[in-house]
Every structure is written in C-alpha cells, then in structure tokens.
Write an enzyme that holds these catalytic residues in place. Structure first.
Site, short mmCIF file in Angstrom:
data_model
loop_
_atom_site.label_atom_id
_atom_site.label_comp_id
_atom_site.label_asym_id
_atom_site.label_seq_id
_atom_site.Cartn_x
_atom_site.Cartn_y
_atom_site.Cartn_z
CG HIS A 172 -5.58 7.78 3.58
ND1 HIS A 172 -4.64 8.24 2.71
CD2 HIS A 172 -6.00 6.60 3.08
CE1 HIS A 172 -4.49 7.37 1.72
NE2 HIS A 172 -5.31 6.38 1.92
CB ALA A 201 -13.62 2.91 2.50
CB SER A 202 -12.11 4.36 7.90
OG SER A 202 -11.50 3.11 7.89
CB THR A 231 -9.19 4.56 10.26
OG1 THR A 231 -8.27 5.19 9.38
CG2 THR A 231 -9.16 5.27 11.61
CG ASP A 284 -2.19 0.68 1.11
OD1 ASP A 284 -2.50 1.11 0.00
OD2 ASP A 284 -2.89 0.83 2.13
P1 13P Z 1 -8.89 4.52 5.94
O1 13P Z 1 -7.88 4.48 7.03
O2 13P Z 1 -9.63 5.81 5.87
O3 13P Z 1 -9.82 3.34 6.00
O4 13P Z 1 -8.10 4.41 4.55
C1 13P Z 1 -7.32 3.29 4.33
C2 13P Z 1 -6.67 3.30 3.02
O5 13P Z 1 -7.12 3.90 2.07
C3 13P Z 1 -5.43 2.53 2.90
O6 13P Z 1 -4.89 2.54 1.63
#
Ligand code: 13P
Length: 289
Positions: free
Chosen positions: A186, A218-219, A241, A81
């Site tokens: 994020h 998406a969190s 997250t 990632d």
């Molecule tokens: P979140 O922490 O908002 O879920 O985002 C995660 C993400 O996009 C990792 O690549």
C-alpha cells in the site's frame, strides 16, 4: 437485469481483464471515478476504508454509490475496503455495501480464517448478495507517498502467499474473492516505482484457486507489471495513493490560481478532472483498451 459485482468479476476473470477499484474520501472523487467509468462503459468499484467511510458516513457512502447505480442503471459498486474487525464488517454489511474485505493479514492464519469465516456467514445471512474478500500476507496499511517500503511487508519470496495456504484459506473460509501477498505494498515510493511483483507466484496461486484474485497496492507499479499481473490472474485492481496525489496537486494549484475563490465546488473542480483523467488511464490499462 442489472449485473451484480459477482457477475462482473466472473466476466473479467474469463476475459483476462481487470475491473478497477478506486478509493474515495470525498464526493469529487466519486464523480471523477463514475464519469471515467461511464466514458469507457466499464464496471467500477468504489472503495472506502474504515477512515474514508467514517469521514463520508458509513451508510452515506454505500447509499451514494447505490443512488448512482439506480439512477444511471450502471454497474458501480461499493466496497468496504480493509476492515479490521468483525464488528465493522457487520456494520458495513448492514449499511448496504456490495462487498466487504476482512483484513486479517496481520493475524495468525488460524485467527484470520476464523474471523473471515464469521464475516462470510454474516454476509450470507444478510439476504443480499454481499461478496466477502479475504487477505493473506501483510502489505502495509497506508495509502501515502513513502520514503521506504513498509516494515514487515511480505516482499521476499519466502514471505509471499503460498498456493497451499491460499487453497486452505479459500476452502475453509468460503470467501468470494481473495487477495494473496505477491509483493505489492500500500502506498507508493516517492523517488522510484514500487518493486515489481512476483508474477510466477501469482500464476501458481491463480492456478490453485478458482476465485477472482485481487491486487491491492497498485499505486506506484509500472503499467507493464500491472498488465503482467492481470494476465497471470488478477481480476480486480485497487488504486488509492495515486488518486490522492492527483487530488492534492490539483487542489494546491487551484488554490494558488484562484486566490480569492471561496466556493468549494469551484476550487475542487480541477481536482475532480485530474482524478477523472487518471482513472480513465487506469481503467484502459486494466481493461486492455
Ligand atoms: P495504493 O494506495 O497503493 O494504490 O493501494 C490501495 C489499495 O490497495 C486499497 O485497498
């Protein structure tokens, strides 16, 4: 023959559903995600950021995921990632990840295109099928609980990825999947859900480029927003997250309830099971189940 990540993404795109991508920092997270995916018989991607894979081990993360894929004959994949340099993308490709994201979202477009192209060339020369994802538009950098939206994040309409830039980026870099800035960030806000996405812009980008599109951050989004994003062309959804929060809350409770316990695997079991429940819930949402 075992399906590749490319096959799974192509299938998801046609079916207008999304695959779940969940980050891990520890092995309890890996089992939580794998158990949840297996319970629903859905493909899944394990993400590890630079920091997460440094903690587990760069090679070890890729090998752990591969060992599950082989032992269970299961479509589970490892993604390196948000990777911020060519060197670290090369390291991840050499280490055996199934995909890598070069995150040049903070760079000028020309520079982002130049490095992403180099990552694609390195991936193609690896002799394996390694997918490369490219990103346009800064959406913040940390999967934490936030008191305010990250400064500099592309949130207003004029800052979002345009279909023109998306077409140019995809064409010039040769990436396999693409993440446009459509208003996600994020991390997640502490006291409310995150702002809704710009679904109209997402649809325009989706009509302009034919690759699988990826939703980061998406969190904190409502289920309805995520559903709309998938209907508008998202094929892979990243969550970190919310999983971290589930892990931390369950761990805190577990330590309180088992005051004298010192065996980490006993202390961590509730954290694993809370993460598993959350991943199952998300996977159902992404798959339209
Ligand atoms: P979140 O922490 O908002 O879920 O985002 C995660 C993400 O996009 C990792 O690549």
């Amino acid at each position: 023959m075992q399906k590749t990540l490319k096959d799974c993404l192509a299938e998801a795109k046609i079916a207008k559903r999304a695959i779940g991508h969940f980050n891990i920092s520890t092995i309890d997270g890996l089992w939580a995600i794998f158990n949840a995916a297996r319970a629903l018989d859905l493909p899944v991607v394990i993400g590890a950021s630079e920091g997460e894979r440094d903690f587990i081990g760069v090679k070890q993360t890729a090998l752990l995921v591969r060992s599950l894929r082989e032992e269970y004959d299961y479509p589970i994949f490892a993604n390196a990632d948000h990777t911020y340099s060519l060197e670290r993308c090369k390291e991840a490709i050499d280490a055996g990840y199934d995909s890598v994201i070069f995150d040049g979202a903070k760079l000028p477009l020309e520079e982002n295109i130049k490095i992403t192209k180099e990552v694609v060339a390195y991936a193609r020369a690896s002799g394996r099928e390694v997918l490369v994802e490219g990103e346009l538009g800064y959406i913040g950098q940390s999967s934490q609980v936030l008191d305010a939206l990250p400064s500099g994040a592309a949130l207003s309409e004029s800052e979002l990825t345009t279909p023109e830039d998306a077409v140019r980026f995809v064409k010039e870099t040769g990436v396999d999947c693409f993440s446009p800035a459509i208003g996600s960030v994020h991390g997640m806000l502490r006291s409310s859900h995150d702002p809704d996405l710009h679904i109209k812009r997402l649809s325009e980008v989706s009509s302009a480029v034919s690759l699988p599109l990826v939703l980061h951050g998406a969190s904190g989004l409502t289920d309805e927003t995520v559903r709309d994003a998938i209907a508008a062309g998202i094929s892979l959804v990243h969550v970190n997250t919310e999983l971290r929060v589930a892990w931390r809350n369950a761990l805190r409770l577990s330590l309180q309830e088992k005051e004298d316990e010192v065996a980490p695997y006993k202390i961590l079991r509730p954290a694993l099971s809370e993460m598993q429940k959350l991943v199952e819930k998300k996977l159902r949402l992404f798959a339209g189940l």
